[in-house]
Design a protein around this motif. Structure first.
Motif, short mmCIF file in Angstrom:
data_model
loop_
_atom_site.label_atom_id
_atom_site.label_comp_id
_atom_site.label_asym_id
_atom_site.label_seq_id
_atom_site.Cartn_x
_atom_site.Cartn_y
_atom_site.Cartn_z
N GLU A 1 0.82 -1.21 0.00
CA GLU A 1 0.00 0.00 0.00
C GLU A 1 0.86 1.27 0.00
OE1 GLU A 1 0.53 -1.25 4.34
OE2 GLU A 1 0.16 -2.21 2.40
N ARG A 2 2.15 1.14 0.30
CA ARG A 2 3.04 2.29 0.31
C ARG A 2 3.75 2.50 -1.03
NH1 ARG A 2 6.12 2.47 6.22
NH2 ARG A 2 4.22 2.74 7.49
N LEU A 3 3.59 1.57 -1.94
CA LEU A 3 4.23 1.72 -3.25
C LEU A 3 3.55 2.82 -4.05
CD1 LEU A 3 4.66 -2.05 -4.24
CD2 LEU A 3 6.38 -0.51 -3.28
N LEU A 4 4.33 3.48 -4.93
CA LEU A 4 3.78 4.55 -5.75
C LEU A 4 2.71 3.99 -6.66
CD1 LEU A 4 4.12 7.56 -6.57
CD2 LEU A 4 5.63 6.76 -8.38
N PRO A 5 1.51 4.56 -6.62
CA PRO A 5 0.41 4.01 -7.44
C PRO A 5 0.56 4.35 -8.92
CG PRO A 5 -0.31 5.97 -6.28
CD PRO A 5 1.07 5.68 -5.77
N VAL A 6 -0.06 3.54 -9.74
CA VAL A 6 -0.09 3.72 -11.19
C VAL A 6 -1.55 3.73 -11.62
CG1 VAL A 6 0.43 2.64 -13.41
CG2 VAL A 6 2.15 2.64 -11.59
N LYS A 7 -1.93 4.66 -12.46
CA LYS A 7 -3.30 4.67 -12.98
C LYS A 7 -3.52 3.44 -13.84
CE LYS A 7 -4.59 9.57 -13.24
NZ LYS A 7 -5.05 10.64 -14.16
N VAL A 8 -4.66 2.80 -13.67
CA VAL A 8 -4.97 1.61 -14.45
C VAL A 8 -6.43 1.64 -14.87
CG1 VAL A 8 -5.43 0.25 -12.36
CG2 VAL A 8 -4.91 -0.92 -14.50
N ASP A 9 -6.72 1.20 -16.08
CA ASP A 9 -8.08 1.13 -16.60
C ASP A 9 -8.08 0.06 -17.69
OD1 ASP A 9 -10.75 1.61 -17.05
OD2 ASP A 9 -10.52 3.78 -17.28
N SER A 10 -9.25 -0.24 -18.23
CA SER A 10 -9.33 -1.27 -19.26
C SER A 10 -10.38 -0.88 -20.30
CB SER A 10 -9.66 -2.63 -18.65
OG SER A 10 -10.92 -2.60 -18.01
N LEU A 11 -10.16 -1.39 -21.50
CA LEU A 11 -11.13 -1.32 -22.59
C LEU A 11 -11.34 -2.75 -23.07
CD1 LEU A 11 -9.91 1.80 -24.63
CD2 LEU A 11 -11.96 1.64 -23.21
N GLY A 12 -12.52 -3.31 -22.77
CA GLY A 12 -12.74 -4.71 -23.10
C GLY A 12 -11.71 -5.57 -22.41
N PRO A 13 -11.03 -6.46 -23.15
CA PRO A 13 -10.06 -7.35 -22.52
C PRO A 13 -8.69 -6.71 -22.29
CG PRO A 13 -10.20 -7.82 -24.85
CD PRO A 13 -11.24 -6.76 -24.56
N PHE A 14 -8.46 -5.51 -22.82
CA PHE A 14 -7.13 -4.92 -22.79
C PHE A 14 -6.94 -4.01 -21.58
CE2 PHE A 14 -8.03 -5.77 -27.29
CZ PHE A 14 -6.97 -6.61 -27.58
N ILE A 15 -5.80 -4.21 -20.88
CA ILE A 15 -5.46 -3.44 -19.68
C ILE A 15 -4.48 -2.34 -20.06
CG2 ILE A 15 -4.40 -3.53 -17.40
CD1 ILE A 15 -5.23 -6.47 -17.25
N PHE A 16 -4.77 -1.11 -19.62
CA PHE A 16 -3.93 0.05 -19.88
C PHE A 16 -3.46 0.65 -18.56
CE2 PHE A 16 -6.54 -0.40 -23.59
CZ PHE A 16 -5.80 0.08 -24.67
N VAL A 17 -2.27 1.24 -18.57
CA VAL A 17 -1.78 1.98 -17.41
C VAL A 17 -1.22 3.32 -17.88
CG1 VAL A 17 -1.19 -0.12 -16.12
CG2 VAL A 17 0.55 1.01 -17.52
N ASN A 18 -1.14 4.26 -16.94
CA ASN A 18 -0.56 5.57 -17.22
C ASN A 18 0.25 6.01 -16.01
OD1 ASN A 18 -0.09 8.36 -17.84
ND2 ASN A 18 -1.82 8.28 -19.26
N LEU A 19 1.53 6.30 -16.22
CA LEU A 19 2.40 6.69 -15.11
C LEU A 19 2.28 8.16 -14.75
CD1 LEU A 19 5.71 4.74 -15.94
CD2 LEU A 19 3.53 3.92 -15.02
N ASP A 20 1.60 8.93 -15.57
CA ASP A 20 1.44 10.37 -15.33
C ASP A 20 0.23 10.60 -14.43
OD1 ASP A 20 1.23 13.09 -15.35
OD2 ASP A 20 1.21 13.32 -17.52
N PRO A 21 0.42 11.04 -13.20
CA PRO A 21 -0.72 11.24 -12.30
C PRO A 21 -1.67 12.34 -12.75
CG PRO A 21 1.29 12.12 -11.32
CD PRO A 21 1.70 11.38 -12.55
N GLU A 22 -1.24 13.19 -13.69
CA GLU A 22 -2.08 14.29 -14.15
C GLU A 22 -2.72 14.00 -15.52
OE1 GLU A 22 0.37 17.75 -14.09
OE2 GLU A 22 0.64 17.71 -11.91
#
Length: 377
Positions: A155-176
């Motif tokens: 829980e202390r690790l830097l979070p990463v934005k994550v979302d999905s479109l259908g079966p595909f998982i996407f992440v974004n390292l930019d918090p903004e």
């Protein structure tokens, strides 16, 4: 304040963040030149992409089917940053930077600074090759995988934005960054087939090719000869009329009445799609060196698809043939000493506009160190 990292990005006698360098690439289609050869062979340019592309955009890292159970982890190296996505108990997804960013090393060893992802037992490291998805049984307390990826207090690790479109998982390292669906706004309808929840995953493979990831993506849309078609797969395409993070091409030559829904697509920067009446092929591009690209391939089918084994084999052969064009083009850039030639490929032109916009964008920098080590984290 607005600034670039202190040392800048210089190689082959070029300032790689100088706007004048890209003016010829920004001309109208038909007159625009390709990017300079350094964009396809320079480690410094790859470092620039880490700063401007991979850490600033929605990146596809895999599929939902790879982590079906609570506690399963999907690792992925984005540029020089090792991250993972975990399946939660409620079926959701949570993304984090890995605990052991440099593996067991106090600093980055010389052999890991060449731009080539190394084979290392510490797969959580941002400079090593990724392993396949990790089952929850491997990440328990005191386990090697748990220590590398989660540590004692995930829980202390830097979070990463994550979302999905259908079966595909996407992440974004930019918090903004803007939300995933806002980023790909307007593409839901033409690409609805790719995000159909009724499709079944029947095959996954990884194949590596000796070309820069940008050339692999370009070859996919320019040189892909579809199996099960009557020859000409796509008509000559035109660049997108508006700046969108994607390029789509309608597929022709099919006998089915559903031909209108068949198309190729490059969701910038790293997801390639083939949308067919009875199946969808997804290819995730991941650089493993400046001139090497790993393609993570997934094949999805609906209930009308027949002879899945033949379909899978045909697509793998087709992708090999397509990648050969990217490899040949890489060899041209490796030997190039003359100015760039014209960019006459519509998909390459659209992607080039996207890439240049990323490179020339200004961002707020608080410290010229990797994102996971910023003050306050």
């Amino acid at each position: 304040m607005n600034m670039h990292p202190d040392l800048g990005y210089f190689d082959e006698g070029l300032d790689l963040i100088e706007p004048k360098l890209y003016r010829a690439a920004q001309r109208p289609f038909g007159r625009a030149e390709a990017l300079p050869p350094a964009a396809f062979r320079s480690k410094i340019f790859a470092d620039l992409e880490d700063e401007k592309v991979w850490t600033r955009n929605w990146i596809c890292i895999g599929t939902q089917q790879e982590i079906p159970n609570a506690g399963d982890l999907l690792p992925f190296t984005i540029g020089h940053h090792g991250i993972h996505v975990e399946r939660t108990k409620d079926g959701g997804l949570i993304g984090r930077f890995n605990k052991a960013q440099h593996g067991g090393c106090r600093s980055v060893p010389a052999q890991c600074q060449t731009g080539i992802k190394t084979k290392c037992s510490f797969t959580s490291c941002g400079y090593s090759r990724d392993r396949v998805a990790i089952d929850s049984s491997e990440t328990g307390e005191g386990s090697q995988m748990g220590g590398q990826y989660l540590g004692d207090r995930p829980e202390r690790l830097l979070p990463v934005k994550v979302d999905s479109l259908g079966p595909f998982i996407f992440v974004n390292l930019d918090p903004e960054s803007k939300p995933l669906r806002a980023h790909f706004k307007g593409l839901a309808k033409p690409l609805g087939r790719a995000f159909d929840g009724d499709l079944r995953l029947v095959a996954q493979e990884r194949r590596e090719y000796d070309c820069n990831w940008k050339l692999a993506g370009r070859a996919f849309l320019e040189n892909l000869a579809l199996p099960f078609s009557d020859g000409q797969s796509t008509k000559p395409a035109k660049p997108a009329s508006a700046d969108k993070p994607a390029h789509t091409v309608q597929i022709h030559g099919l006998t089915t009445p559903q031909q209108k829904s068949a198309r190729l697509c490059w969701l910038f920067p790293n997801l390639l799609l083939v949308l067919m009446p009875d199946h969808v092929l997804g290819v995730i591009l991941q650089p493993t060196a400046t001139t090497m690209t790993l393609e993570r391939i997934s094949l999805f089918v609906d209930e009308s698809a027949s002879d899945v084994d033949e379909l899978t084999s045909s697509w793998m052969d087709t992708l090999d043939q397509c990648a050969a064009h990217g490899v040949a083009r890489q060899q041209e850039f490796n030997a190039a000493t003359k100015p760039p030639r014209k960019e006459n490929c519509a998909s390459g032109y659209d992607f080039q506009k996207f890439l240049v916009a990323c490179i020339l964008a200004e961002h707020d920098y608080y410290w010229s160190v990797p994102l996971f080590a910023q003050p306050g984290r």
